[in-house]
Scaffold this motif. Structure first.
Motif, PDB file in Angstrom:
ATOM      1  N   VAL A  31      -5.184  -4.564  -4.415  1.00  0.00           N
ATOM      2  CA  VAL A  31      -4.295  -4.125  -3.332  1.00  0.00           C
ATOM      3  C   VAL A  31      -4.916  -2.928  -2.619  1.00  0.00           C
ATOM      4  N   GLU A  32      -5.506  -2.026  -3.386  1.00  0.00           N
ATOM      5  CA  GLU A  32      -6.185  -0.868  -2.793  1.00  0.00           C
ATOM      6  C   GLU A  32      -7.292  -1.324  -1.834  1.00  0.00           C
ATOM      7  N   ALA A  33      -8.096  -2.301  -2.255  1.00  0.00           N
ATOM      8  CA  ALA A  33      -9.199  -2.790  -1.415  1.00  0.00           C
ATOM      9  C   ALA A  33      -8.672  -3.322  -0.084  1.00  0.00           C
ATOM     10  N   CYS A  34      -7.614  -4.107  -0.141  1.00  0.00           N
ATOM     11  CA  CYS A  34      -7.046  -4.697   1.079  1.00  0.00           C
ATOM     12  C   CYS A  34      -6.436  -3.628   1.983  1.00  0.00           C
ATOM     13  N   VAL A  35      -5.665  -2.730   1.398  1.00  0.00           N
ATOM     14  CA  VAL A  35      -4.981  -1.699   2.183  1.00  0.00           C
ATOM     15  C   VAL A  35      -5.997  -0.734   2.807  1.00  0.00           C
ATOM     16  N   LYS A  36      -7.024  -0.355   2.054  1.00  0.00           N
ATOM     17  CA  LYS A  36      -8.062   0.526   2.616  1.00  0.00           C
ATOM     18  C   LYS A  36      -8.784  -0.148   3.780  1.00  0.00           C
ATOM     19  N   ALA A  37      -9.053  -1.428   3.657  1.00  0.00           N
ATOM     20  CA  ALA A  37      -9.717  -2.152   4.747  1.00  0.00           C
ATOM     21  C   ALA A  37      -8.835  -2.157   5.996  1.00  0.00           C
ATOM     22  N   TYR A  38      -7.534  -2.333   5.807  1.00  0.00           N
ATOM     23  CA  TYR A  38      -6.617  -2.271   6.957  1.00  0.00           C
ATOM     24  C   TYR A  38      -6.555  -0.853   7.523  1.00  0.00           C
ATOM     25  N   ALA A  39      -6.583   0.158   6.669  1.00  0.00           N
ATOM     26  CA  ALA A  39      -6.576   1.546   7.150  1.00  0.00           C
ATOM     27  C   ALA A  39      -7.773   1.784   8.063  1.00  0.00           C
ATOM     28  N   GLU A  40      -8.932   1.273   7.649  1.00  0.00           N
ATOM     29  CA  GLU A  40     -10.130   1.386   8.499  1.00  0.00           C
ATOM     30  C   GLU A  40      -9.918   0.666   9.823  1.00  0.00           C
ATOM     31  N   LYS A  41      -9.422  -0.560   9.735  1.00  0.00           N
ATOM     32  CA  LYS A  41      -9.194  -1.366  10.937  1.00  0.00           C
ATOM     33  C   LYS A  41      -8.231  -0.666  11.903  1.00  0.00           C
ATOM     34  N   PHE A  42      -7.181  -0.066  11.361  1.00  0.00           N
ATOM     35  CA  PHE A  42      -6.152   0.573  12.178  1.00  0.00           C
ATOM     36  C   PHE A  42      -6.472   2.034  12.504  1.00  0.00           C
ATOM     37  N   ASN A  43      -7.642   2.499  12.023  1.00  0.00           N
ATOM     38  CA  ASN A  43      -8.057   3.889  12.263  1.00  0.00           C
ATOM     39  C   ASN A  43      -7.073   4.890  11.638  1.00  0.00           C
ATOM     40  N   GLU A  44      -6.685   4.608  10.418  1.00  0.00           N
ATOM     41  CA  GLU A  44      -5.741   5.457   9.681  1.00  0.00           C
ATOM     42  C   GLU A  44      -6.481   6.177   8.549  1.00  0.00           C
ATOM     43  N   ASP A  45      -5.751   6.985   7.796  1.00  0.00           N
ATOM     44  CA  ASP A  45      -6.305   7.780   6.706  1.00  0.00           C
ATOM     45  C   ASP A  45      -6.606   6.876   5.501  1.00  0.00           C
ATOM     46  N   VAL A  46      -7.865   6.506   5.340  1.00  0.00           N
ATOM     47  CA  VAL A  46      -8.269   5.540   4.328  1.00  0.00           C
ATOM     48  C   VAL A  46      -7.968   6.044   2.909  1.00  0.00           C
ATOM     49  N   LYS A  47      -8.236   7.315   2.646  1.00  0.00           N
ATOM     50  CA  LYS A  47      -7.977   7.853   1.295  1.00  0.00           C
ATOM     51  C   LYS A  47      -6.488   7.818   0.965  1.00  0.00           C
ATOM     52  N   TYR A  48      -5.677   8.278   1.894  1.00  0.00           N
ATOM     53  CA  TYR A  48      -4.224   8.329   1.686  1.00  0.00           C
ATOM     54  C   TYR A  48      -3.668   6.920   1.479  1.00  0.00           C
TER      55      TYR A  48
END
Length: 188
Positions: A31-48
């Motif tokens: 789940v972390e892998a998927c959510v982090k990839a979306y954070a990158e895509k959406f230009n959001e805080d990847v760590k958070y």
């Protein structure tokens, strides 16, 4: 005071303190892998975003009932100084908490939770047990088989993609690619 919500090592230690099951740990990583990839895509805080995903089920092994999970986890995270946005994002992943998913993070966590588990299950039935063999069409085919991974809620997967305003096929393809990048830690 350091922001624990962006400290992956701290969040990982918390996850491992409460979760001993290898499959639950791998679920958290998927789940972390998927959510982090979306954070990158959406230009959001990847760590958070990644740490919200990492800890979304950290209390599940100790508190597996709907009366306790994710409520106990919310209390624990509050005691440890995690901010309300972090905690409410986690709370929103379970429909029965009745917390509306009002942010992109909440919608993304919800969209990735069941799907990451389902993609993992599809991977395990491939001859090579490698995510490199998993295709969108095979995931869609397995979704129609109600006996396969029967505890995975197909409606959550479909609704999750819709909440992200993506086609189901796009969402599945995106998560497969995100998980491929982390296949070593996922054992896939």
């Amino acid at each position: 005071m350091e922001d624990k919500s962006r400290d992956r090592e701290y969040c990982l230690s918390l996850l491992k303190e409460y979760t001993k099951s290898e499959s639950l740990l791998k679920h958290a990583f998927a789940v972390e892998a998927c959510v982090k990839a979306y954070a990158e895509k959406f230009n959001e805080d990847v760590k958070y975003w990644g740490n919200v995903a990492l800890l979304h089920d950290f209390d599940y092994e100790m508190f597996p009932t709907a009366e306790e999970h994710p409520f106990k986890g919310n209390e624990i995270l509050k005691e440890k100084g995690f901010d309300e946005e972090f905690r409410i994002s986690i709370m929103s992943h379970a429909d029965y908490t009745n917390i509306p998913r009002t942010t992109k993070l909440m919608k993304t966590l919800y969209a990735c939770d069941e799907l990451a588990g389902f993609i993992t299950a599809v991977t395990y039935v491939r001859p090579s047990k490698s995510i490199d063999e998993v295709e969108v069409k095979s995931v869609l085919k397995k979704m129609k088989d109600k006996a396969f991974a029967r505890t995975v809620n197909r409606d959550d997967i479909i609704n999750g993609a819709a909440q992200l305003e993506l086609s189901l096929e796009e969402h599945i393809a995106f998560c497969i690619e995100a998980m491929k990048k982390e296949k070593e830690i996922l054992g896939l």
